[in-house]
Write an enzyme that holds these catalytic residues in place. Structure first.
Site, short mmCIF file in Angstrom:
data_model
loop_
_atom_site.label_atom_id
_atom_site.label_comp_id
_atom_site.label_asym_id
_atom_site.label_seq_id
_atom_site.Cartn_x
_atom_site.Cartn_y
_atom_site.Cartn_z
CE LYS A 141 -3.13 5.55 -1.75
NZ LYS A 141 -4.08 6.70 -2.52
CE1 TYR A 193 -3.45 2.25 0.78
CE2 TYR A 193 -2.77 3.53 2.53
CZ TYR A 193 -3.69 3.55 1.44
OH TYR A 193 -3.92 4.70 1.59
#
Length: 232
Positions: free
Chosen positions: A144, A140
């Site tokens: 990002k 994740y």
């Protein structure tokens, strides 16, 4: 009509709150895979999957069908999350995460750039995990972190048109995206200078500023909105 602001992921979470806040002052078009149970009055909702070529093509077709040839800005909130130690994360899971969060960001931005007016605004969403580096968030955070690098380079490319490109990096805010780690909220709050839970409304004014004329000289920046958990 005046050129609208496009908000992806506007059917829930932070995106939905932004729609409620901005609908009275800007024409808003939402792109999401679903429509909300309680749509915001005056908002146009379009269904689309940002993770596929066909989905992106369908979105641009729907915009043309609505007679939208110019947009004032893009606020890209749509994302997925997966939290698991990397060694145990199936390849299919991390490929899907990158496909939606990183490739989807690039794809929707590229698709909408021809519609974005000069002096327009792009606001992308990253995550505080990029800076904190918590366990079980490697993929994740990687997806990002890519958003931040992309925004910095795109800001340089679009500067000649006076289009600004900036990023919001939220700390933990309990939305449908992160229900699997909701139990970590108390420990997150303990790291903050402002020791309270975050709400989706905490992002309204930061985004409003980045969309405003007052932010015309702010570009390529990442604003962390997390109550001071990350300071620097």
């Amino acid at each position: 009509m005046n050129p609208p602001i496009v908000i992806t992921g506007g059917a829930s979470g932070i995106g939905s709150t932004l729609c409620d806040a901005f609908a009275g002052t800007h024409p808003i078009v939402v792109i999401d895979r679903q429509t909300p149970s309680r749509p915001t009055p005056g908002v146009t909702y379009l269904l689309g999957d940002l993770a596929t070529v066909d989905g992106i093509d369908a979105i641009t077709e729907q915009l043309r069908g609505q007679g939208i040839t110019r947009i004032r800005g893009l606020v890209h909130c749509a994302a997925v999350a997966h939290f698991e130690p990397f060694a145990q994360t199936p390849r299919a899971s991390w490929e899907h995460l990158l496909q939606v969060n990183l490739h989807g960001t690039l794809a929707v931005t590229q698709a909408l750039l021809p519609l974005l007016m000069d002096s327009g605004r792009i606001v992308l969403f990253s995550s505080g995990t990029v800076f904190k580096g918590p366990g079980a968030a490697a993929v994740y955070a990687a997806s990002k972190a890519g958003v931040i690098g992309f925004a910095r380079c795109l800001a340089e490319e679009l500067g000649e048109r006076e289009i600004t490109v900036n990023v919001i990096a939220p700390g933990l805010v309990i939305t449908p995206l992160v229900t699997s780690i909701a139990q970590t909220e108390e420990s997150n709050i303990s790291t903050r200078a402002i020791k309270r839970a975050s709400s989706t409304s905490d992002f309204v004014e930061p985004v409003r500023f980045l969309l405003s004329d007052g932010a015309s000289f702010v570009t390529g920046q990442t604003l962390v909105v997390d109550g001071g958990s990350i300071r620097g």
